[in-house]
Design a protein around this motif. Structure first.
Motif, PDB file in Angstrom:
ATOM      1  N   ARG A  23      49.650  17.958  84.458  1.00 54.10           N
ATOM      2  CA  ARG A  23      50.539  19.123  84.356  1.00 54.10           C
ATOM      3  C   ARG A  23      51.808  18.862  83.529  1.00 54.10           C
ATOM      4  O   ARG A  23      52.163  19.679  82.682  1.00 54.10           O
ATOM      5  N   VAL A  27      53.093  20.839  79.993  1.00 50.47           N
ATOM      6  CA  VAL A  27      54.445  21.370  79.770  1.00 50.47           C
ATOM      7  C   VAL A  27      55.051  20.738  78.516  1.00 50.47           C
ATOM      8  O   VAL A  27      55.681  21.420  77.701  1.00 50.47           O
ATOM      9  N   ALA A  41      58.944  26.156  77.891  1.00 47.96           N
ATOM     10  CA  ALA A  41      58.056  25.206  78.562  1.00 47.96           C
ATOM     11  C   ALA A  41      58.562  24.882  79.973  1.00 47.96           C
ATOM     12  O   ALA A  41      57.773  24.778  80.914  1.00 47.96           O
ATOM     13  N   GLY A  45      56.667  25.486  83.495  1.00 49.75           N
ATOM     14  CA  GLY A  45      56.472  24.412  84.464  1.00 49.75           C
ATOM     15  C   GLY A  45      56.990  24.759  85.847  1.00 49.75           C
ATOM     16  O   GLY A  45      56.312  24.542  86.850  1.00 49.75           O
ATOM     17  N   ALA A  55      59.666  19.348  85.264  1.00 50.40           N
ATOM     18  CA  ALA A  55      59.428  20.385  84.251  1.00 50.40           C
ATOM     19  C   ALA A  55      60.456  20.288  83.120  1.00 50.40           C
ATOM     20  O   ALA A  55      60.106  20.352  81.939  1.00 50.40           O
ATOM     21  N   ALA A  59      59.496  19.215  79.309  1.00 51.48           N
ATOM     22  CA  ALA A  59      59.714  20.242  78.295  1.00 51.48           C
ATOM     23  C   ALA A  59      60.677  19.754  77.216  1.00 51.48           C
ATOM     24  O   ALA A  59      60.431  19.927  76.016  1.00 51.48           O
ATOM     25  N   THR A 188      65.905  26.012  83.034  1.00 45.39           N
ATOM     26  CA  THR A 188      65.286  25.490  84.259  1.00 45.39           C
ATOM     27  C   THR A 188      66.045  25.953  85.503  1.00 45.39           C
ATOM     28  O   THR A 188      65.443  26.454  86.467  1.00 45.39           O
TER      29      THR A 188
END
Length: 200
Positions: A23, A27, A41, A45, A55, A59, A188
């Motif tokens: 995963r 991302v 991205a 995530g 994430a 990213a 984020t």
């Protein structure tokens, strides 16, 4: 359950089919894509169920990797073009050295239009985004253009324009890295807070 929470849950179920170790790399790959970049991205995530820190790091790393490749490739291309131009100019008798603006050499093919903007003869007019970026570069320098550039065009394009303008690649990489960290962190934190409020 509200519609947004249902959508998030469905997306997380879809992401759950991808092995957990893969995963972050998905991302990271998303971060390489212009217009998606670190911000998009990281959002993917976090919504997909990754830890916000994982994430954001994945990213930002993908986004910076693509910028690094653009800067290294653009720097080589510019060096080759400058060397060819200098060889052509040196071969001519009584050649006049290329003018410079703010320490950056202006290519021989560029001429000034009536509005004072440089324009390469025979080339397409610059896009609105590139004109805005050049304006940011003139007003705020490389730090401002790097930090505000993502509001205008993707970081990869910003890096390419800066390198083509003759800005040293280390300076470009430093400020592009700062911009990627800032914007990826903002995206984020924003999406994480939004999910806490909307999706619970």
């Amino acid at each position: 359950m509200n519609p947004v929470a249902e959508l998030v849950t469905s997306f997380q179920e879809l992401v759950a089919q991808v092995p957990e170790i893969v995963r972050p790399f998905v991302v990271m790959l998303a971060g390489v894509i212009p217009f998606v970049e670190g911000e998009g991205a990281a959002i993917i995530g976090v919504v997909g169920g990754l830890s916000p820190v994982v994430a954001a790091v994945a990213a930002a790393a993908g986004n910076f990797l693509s910028v690094l490749l653009v800067v290294l490739g653009g720097s080589r291309a510019r060096s080759a073009a400058v060397s060819r131009r200098e060889a052509r100019v040196g071969a001519r008798a009584g050649a006049v050295p290329a003018p410079s603006v703010g320490g950056l050499q202006v290519p021989e093919t560029e001429r000034t239009m009536s509005d004072g903007e440089p324009h390469a003869m025979g080339a397409r007019p610059e896009s609105k985004g590139r004109r805005r970026l050049r304006s940011l570069l003139v007003r705020f320098g490389v730090p401002g253009a790097s930090l505000l550039g993502p509001l205008v065009i993707p970081t990869q394009f910003t890096a390419a324009v800066l390198v083509a303008s003759g800005v040293p690649r280390r300076w470009v990489l430093l400020w592009q890295a700062a911009a990627i960290v800032v914007w990826t962190t903002v995206a984020t934190v924003s999406v994480w807070l939004a999910l806490q409020v909307v999706a619970g």
